[in-house]
Design a protein around this motif. Structure first.
Motif, PDB file in Angstrom:
ATOM      1  N   LEU A  48       0.830  -1.212   0.000  1.00 37.84           N
ATOM      2  CA  LEU A  48       0.000   0.000   0.000  1.00 37.84           C
ATOM      3  C   LEU A  48       0.863   1.261   0.000  1.00 37.84           C
ATOM      4  N   ALA A  49       1.955   1.237   0.743  1.00 32.61           N
ATOM      5  CA  ALA A  49       2.855   2.391   0.757  1.00 32.61           C
ATOM      6  C   ALA A  49       3.469   2.605  -0.632  1.00 32.61           C
ATOM      7  N   SER A  52       0.767   4.062  -2.866  1.00 28.87           N
ATOM      8  CA  SER A  52       0.534   5.456  -2.459  1.00 28.87           C
ATOM      9  C   SER A  52       1.644   6.364  -2.973  1.00 28.87           C
ATOM     10  N   GLN A  53       2.881   5.917  -2.844  1.00 25.66           N
ATOM     11  CA  GLN A  53       4.015   6.718  -3.314  1.00 25.66           C
ATOM     12  C   GLN A  53       3.937   6.900  -4.832  1.00 25.66           C
ATOM     13  N   LEU A  55       1.256   6.781  -6.755  1.00 26.28           N
ATOM     14  CA  LEU A  55       0.149   7.684  -7.070  1.00 26.28           C
ATOM     15  C   LEU A  55       0.528   9.132  -6.794  1.00 26.28           C
ATOM     16  N   TRP A  56       1.162   9.381  -5.646  1.00 22.99           N
ATOM     17  CA  TRP A  56       1.550  10.751  -5.319  1.00 22.99           C
ATOM     18  C   TRP A  56       2.539  11.294  -6.350  1.00 22.99           C
TER      19      TRP A  56
END
Length: 124
Positions: A48-49, A52-53, A55-56
Motif C-alpha cells: 500500500l505504501a 501510495s508513493q 500515485l503521489w
C-alpha cells in the motif's frame, strides 16, 4: 505404603509434564501463526505504501501540487476526528432506518441491517 505414594506422585509428575509439553507446543504454534500474520500484514502495508508513493508521484508530475500540499491535506484529514494521531478513524453515527448507533467502519447496521452511508470511499 510409601511405594504406593511414590507411584502415585510419579504418575502425577508425568501427567503434569505431558500437559506442560502440550501447552508449550500450543504456544509455539500460536506464536508461529501470529508471526505469519504479522509478516502478511507488513507485506500488505509495504504494498500500500508503494502504491501510495507511485500515485503521489504521478499526481505531482502532472499537476502543480507540492509535497507541502499533500502534507497539509494529511494534517487536515487527520484532525477531522478531533485527534491528531496519524490515523484515519471512523465515526459514530445514527442509523437512518432504526435510529440506533452505528459506526462508519460497518457496512450495515448491526441492529436492522440497513446499509450505512459512507462519507468517502476510504471510510471502512
Amino acid at each position: 505404603m510409601f511405594d504406593l505414594w511414590d507411584v502415585f506422585q510419579q504418575g502425577q509428575i508425568e501427567a503434569a509434564s505431558a500437559a506442560a509439553g502440550s501447552a508449550r507446543d500450543t504456544a509455539l504454534n500460536a506464536h508461529e501463526k501470529v508471526q505469519r500474520e504479522v509478516h502478511r500484514l507488513e507485506a500488505k502495508i509495504d504494498g500500500l505504501a508503494l502504491v501510495s508513493q507511485a500515485l503521489w508521484e504521478l499526481v505531482r508530475q502532472h499537476t502543480s501540487l507540492t509535497d507541502a500540499d499533500i502534507q497539509a491535506k494529511v494534517a487536515e484529514i487527520d484532525a477531522r476526528d478531533g485527534r491528531i494521531d496519524g490515523r484515519l478513524t471512523g465515526k459514530v453515527g445514527v442509523c437512518v432506518a432504526c435510529n440506533r448507533p452505528t459506526h462508519s467502519r460497518q457496512s450495515a447496521c448491526m441492529y436492522c441491517g440497513a446499509p450505512i452511508d459512507r462519507a468517502h470511499a476510504f471510510e471502512r
